[in-house]
Write an enzyme that holds these catalytic residues in place. Structure first.
Site, PDB file in Angstrom:
ATOM      1  N   ASN A 208       0.846  -1.201   0.000  1.00 14.28           N
ATOM      2  CA  ASN A 208       0.000   0.000   0.000  1.00 14.28           C
ATOM      3  C   ASN A 208       0.883   1.254   0.000  1.00 14.28           C
ATOM      4  O   ASN A 208       2.116   1.147   0.023  1.00 14.28           O
ATOM      5  CB  ASN A 208      -0.945  -0.015   1.207  1.00 14.28           C
ATOM      6  N   ASP A 277      -4.093  -6.495   4.768  1.00 13.69           N
ATOM      7  CA  ASP A 277      -5.080  -7.409   5.359  1.00 13.69           C
ATOM      8  C   ASP A 277      -5.027  -8.798   4.730  1.00 13.69           C
ATOM      9  O   ASP A 277      -5.487  -9.770   5.325  1.00 13.69           O
ATOM     10  CB  ASP A 277      -6.485  -6.814   5.192  1.00 13.69           C
ATOM     11  N   LYS A 287      10.489 -16.658 -10.132  1.00 16.14           N
ATOM     12  CA  LYS A 287       9.698 -15.600 -10.764  1.00 16.14           C
ATOM     13  C   LYS A 287       8.642 -16.244 -11.687  1.00 16.14           C
ATOM     14  O   LYS A 287       8.978 -17.124 -12.494  1.00 16.14           O
ATOM     15  CB  LYS A 287      10.633 -14.706 -11.580  1.00 16.14           C
ATOM     16  N   PHE A 321      -4.597   2.983  14.789  1.00 13.66           N
ATOM     17  CA  PHE A 321      -4.896   3.980  13.766  1.00 13.66           C
ATOM     18  C   PHE A 321      -6.052   3.464  12.915  1.00 13.66           C
ATOM     19  O   PHE A 321      -6.202   2.262  12.741  1.00 13.66           O
ATOM     20  CB  PHE A 321      -3.670   4.223  12.872  1.00 13.66           C
ATOM     21  N   LYS A 335     -13.590   0.158  15.459  1.00 14.94           N
ATOM     22  CA  LYS A 335     -12.260  -0.440  15.643  1.00 14.94           C
ATOM     23  C   LYS A 335     -11.769  -0.269  17.075  1.00 14.94           C
ATOM     24  O   LYS A 335     -11.152  -1.160  17.650  1.00 14.94           O
ATOM     25  CB  LYS A 335     -11.242   0.175  14.665  1.00 14.94           C
ATOM     26  N   LYS A 339     -11.351  -3.774  18.864  1.00 11.73           N
ATOM     27  CA  LYS A 339      -9.975  -4.247  19.092  1.00 11.73           C
ATOM     28  C   LYS A 339      -9.519  -3.960  20.528  1.00 11.73           C
ATOM     29  O   LYS A 339      -8.338  -4.109  20.832  1.00 11.73           O
ATOM     30  CB  LYS A 339      -9.029  -3.602  18.079  1.00 11.73           C
TER      31      LYS A 339
END
Ligand code: CTP
Length: 396
Positions: A208, A277, A287, A321, A335, A339
């Site tokens: 990301n 995730d 490869k 976060f 969250k 959590k």
């Protein structure tokens, strides 16, 4: 950061004197008022004009200069200083200070100051290892003088070994740590930062846009405030914050192992990392060629590290976060509770000036008791300090 702080920078005669210029730039950029004192031999290496221009203050070189003594003499400088730095410091100046010799502007002012003194030595490796030098350094240490030790490297004299002046950025960090109140002393802070990479084969991965900037800012701020900090970090282009233990990882599974191993010994955990995730169900050893590329890539869920920490919480203060692009508060609150966190930092990553790859952030802090604190657009360094302030308030 250093507005209202007065730093006196002593520069002595060594080839590394030019690095004093870089240090001066870092200090003035951070807002400090810097007064420079050069020994006579330092002026052989760099001209006072360079330091004068960049500090925007007169440079002091002679103790008995009547005009400068009248305007701002050595006692006045000694009194005004919040911090004294000597960089580079030769064996000669260290020997003089250790033995109470005050025969020039620099040594006289250092002896007259009550401010902390930070010394960054630079010399030939044999001088550095000389038992007389070692005794001098030890003596100064017992009297509370602080040292930023030199590093190994190619020395100007041609020798290879210890004695090279520390990087100016590292000296600057040491100065920041001295000038910042140590309200996090005794805390063990575990921070995660950056993206994770989930490999498809030896040359491809899923990841990301996280740059790691927010997590690195938190680690740096916590370290400056006196905490023992460990930073578990995915791949980033950032310099390691000075004084922080770095644990580099690549994948979410590696991050999980590194974090769980250190969880029990941490008092505060701040999970700023953007953990992937999902990971590919299979990683090819070689490869993957165009010809045998599958049309779909099968993914499996990664463990939610933060949820695991929340489920096994002892006395740790747990901060997560939430990077969102819609229903920010609602998703972040889910969250926070789901959590079992103490605090969640919610940011709308779709907003300009917030989220990935920028130096600023716009966040809201959601606390367990339902309070929400909205912060304006701020530098990530400032956001980091507010988060740490709230952590310390929450810990009581
Ligand atoms: N996190 C984690 N392990 C994961 C995923 C996320 O520890 N596998 C942590 C992140 O470090 C962050 C928090 O959980 O502190 C929230 O991450 P985010 O990606 O916003 O949310 P998710 O919980 O993954 O939920 P969603 O993707 O549905 O928004």
């Amino acid at each position: 950061m250093l507005k209202d702080k007065v730093v006196v920078l002593g520069v002595t005669g060594g080839i590394a004197a030019y690095k004093g210029v870089e240090l001066l730039r870092l200090l003035t950029k951070a807002g400090a008022t810097v007064h420079v004192i050069m020994t006579r031999s330092a002026t052989e290496f760099v001209t006072p004009l360079t330091f004068q221009t960049l500090s925007m203050n007169p440079v002091h070189t002679e103790i008995f200069n009547l005009i400068s003594e009248q305007e701002i003499g050595h006692i006045s400088l000694a009194d005004r200083a919040d911090l004294f730095i000597i960089a580079p410091a030769t064996a000669n100046v260290i020997g003089k200070l250790a033995n109470g010799i005050a025969d020039d502007m620099l040594t006289t002012t250092v002896m007259a100051t009550k401010a902390p003194v930070l010394i960054a030595p630079a010399m030939n490796v044999n001088m550095y290892q000389n038992p007389i030098y070692r005794e001098n350094e030890e003596r100064l240490r017992t009297h509370g003088y602080l040292f930023v030790e030199p590093v190994r490297g190619m020395l100007a004299c041609g020798w290879e070994g210890e004695g090279k002046l520390q990087d100016p950025a590292a000296i600057f960090e040491a100065a920041m740590a001295v000038l910042t109140p140590n309200d996090l002393a005794g805390e063990c802070v575990l921070v995660t930062a950056g993206p994770t990479r989930e490999e498809l084969d030896p040359v491809r991965f899923i990841s990301n846009y996280s740059s790691g900037k927010m997590g690195y800012a938190i680690a740096r701020a916590a370290s400056r405030r006196g905490a023992r900090v460990t930073l578990v970090t995915g791949p980033t282009c950032l310099d390691a914050p000075w004084g922080v233990e770095i644990v580099p990882i690549t994948s979410a599974l590696e991050m999980r192992d590194a974090v769980l191993e250190r969880y029990a010994s941490s008092s505060v955990v701040i999970k700023a990392a953007a953990v992937a995730d999902y990971r590919p169900a299979r990683r090819a050893v070689d490869k993957v060629k165009k010809s045998d590329q599958p049309e779909t890539v099968e993914l499996v869920r990664n463990p939610d590290i933060l949820a695991e920490l929340g489920a096994n919480k002892g006395g740790q203060y747990l901060v997560g976060f939430a990077a969102e692009t819609e229903s920010l508060l609602e998703n972040a609150a889910k969250k926070l509770n789901g959590k079992n966190l103490d605090l969640i930092v919610a940011n709308d990553v779709g907003q300009t000036g917030a989220g990935f790859n920028v130096d600023t952030n716009i966040v809201r802090l959601l606390f367990r008791d339902g309070r929400v604190e909205e912060l304006p657009l701020m530098e990530k360094d400032d956001v980091a300090n507010v988060i740490l302030d709230r952590v310390m308030e929450g810990k009581g």
